[in-house]
Motif scaffolding. Sequence first.
Motif, PDB file in Angstrom:
ATOM      1  N   VAL A 189      40.246  44.362  29.545  1.00  0.00           N
ATOM      2  CA  VAL A 189      41.305  44.209  30.685  1.00  0.00           C
ATOM      3  C   VAL A 189      40.371  44.288  32.254  1.00  0.00           C
ATOM      4  CG1 VAL A 189      43.133  45.237  31.881  1.00  0.00           C
ATOM      5  CG2 VAL A 189      43.291  44.859  29.424  1.00  0.00           C
ATOM      6  N   ALA A 190      39.403  45.253  32.068  1.00  0.00           N
ATOM      7  CA  ALA A 190      38.895  45.638  33.276  1.00  0.00           C
ATOM      8  C   ALA A 190      37.698  44.243  33.764  1.00  0.00           C
ATOM      9  CB  ALA A 190      37.528  46.651  33.021  1.00  0.00           C
ATOM     10  N   GLN A 191      37.265  43.405  32.522  1.00  0.00           N
ATOM     11  CA  GLN A 191      36.404  42.217  32.954  1.00  0.00           C
ATOM     12  C   GLN A 191      37.393  41.213  33.614  1.00  0.00           C
ATOM     13  OE1 GLN A 191      34.468  42.633  29.042  1.00  0.00           O
ATOM     14  NE2 GLN A 191      32.773  41.889  30.172  1.00  0.00           N
ATOM     15  N   GLY A 192      38.641  41.063  33.035  1.00  0.00           N
ATOM     16  CA  GLY A 192      39.517  40.181  33.338  1.00  0.00           C
ATOM     17  C   GLY A 192      40.249  40.387  34.846  1.00  0.00           C
ATOM     18  N   ARG A 193      40.388  41.724  35.144  1.00  0.00           N
ATOM     19  CA  ARG A 193      41.023  42.143  36.391  1.00  0.00           C
ATOM     20  C   ARG A 193      39.860  41.844  37.532  1.00  0.00           C
ATOM     21  NH1 ARG A 193      42.143  47.026  35.243  1.00  0.00           N
ATOM     22  NH2 ARG A 193      44.249  46.127  34.522  1.00  0.00           N
ATOM     23  N   ALA A 194      38.476  41.932  36.877  1.00  0.00           N
ATOM     24  CA  ALA A 194      37.554  41.644  38.048  1.00  0.00           C
ATOM     25  C   ALA A 194      37.476  40.246  38.492  1.00  0.00           C
ATOM     26  CB  ALA A 194      36.252  42.001  37.403  1.00  0.00           C
ATOM     27  N   VAL A 195      37.750  39.364  37.474  1.00  0.00           N
ATOM     28  CA  VAL A 195      37.829  37.972  37.625  1.00  0.00           C
ATOM     29  C   VAL A 195      39.116  37.541  38.830  1.00  0.00           C
ATOM     30  CG1 VAL A 195      38.162  35.442  36.694  1.00  0.00           C
ATOM     31  CG2 VAL A 195      36.666  37.195  35.633  1.00  0.00           C
ATOM     32  N   VAL A 196      40.084  38.151  38.550  1.00  0.00           N
ATOM     33  CA  VAL A 196      41.235  38.015  39.321  1.00  0.00           C
ATOM     34  C   VAL A 196      40.892  38.531  40.622  1.00  0.00           C
ATOM     35  CG1 VAL A 196      43.679  38.656  39.646  1.00  0.00           C
ATOM     36  CG2 VAL A 196      42.894  38.017  37.283  1.00  0.00           C
TER      37      VAL A 196
END
Length: 296
Positions: free
Chosen positions: A97-104
């Motif tokens: 989730v943390a990596q995905g949030r960084a993309v967003v």
Amino acid sequence: MRIGLLGTGPWAQLAHAPALSGHEDLEFAGVWGRRPEAAAELAGQHGTRAYDDVEDLFADVDAVAVALPPAVQAELAVRAARAGCHLLLDKPLAPTVAQGRAVVEAAAEAQVASVVFFTTRFQPGPQAWITEQAAAGGWFTGRAQWLGAVFTDDGSPFAASPWRREKGALWDVGPHALSVLLPVLGDARRVTAAAYGPGDTVHLVLDHASGASSSLTLSLTAPRAAAGAEVELRGEAGVTVLPEATDGAVPALTRALDALLTAACTGTPHPCDAAFALRVTEILATAETALHGATR
């Protein structure tokens, strides 16, 4: 729009490179890969340039298409967004989730468009069905079976993929099933999961915001004769089944590229943008936590 390709593996070769080189409104400007020799070979096959330095590619293009493992995709997507590149990404968006949030967050800060290639959402028949069922409403329950034979088919080019070996069907085909169910039944309020069956087979039960429930059976270890995808809905309108996809990966990816162009030109987010993919990642992570708890 000038677009570059990140990745040189089977998916890049079979889908991304042909779609990019054949698109009338894009200039396929170059390829970067973790293996320079593979990038040179793929670029040569499609009459474009191989880049040794990914930052040089970012500087030369308006957008990037990514065909890399989720963890690598997430890292490079953040860097590409910060360089001002629009993003065509693959599912899953990221392994955490943390990596995905960084993309967003990077895409939002840079004000670049993003489209995530949930294949079914770019097939005309299935997408029209999803839109119709979402408008109909009144659904009581949904059932999805997404069964692949990646680990049982000796000829699969994806069987040796390290991230698929680690993450299994939950993260590989789970996003496809969720991309169909969520727009029809609403967001998932609760998620439970269990690992019953051969290999990486898992089962999810979701409680949706609409009040409906759904069950998902996911596997990459199905026999070849049993492989396939099926989604069934039951509710006030009766019973309906997701129509079979008729187009291959390249036409579907071409539509995803069209969607990226539209989002970039209009500033209007696509329904399958990085924010939607992040929500899918959050659900997968919740299910994964439940599976790990069940096996202790």
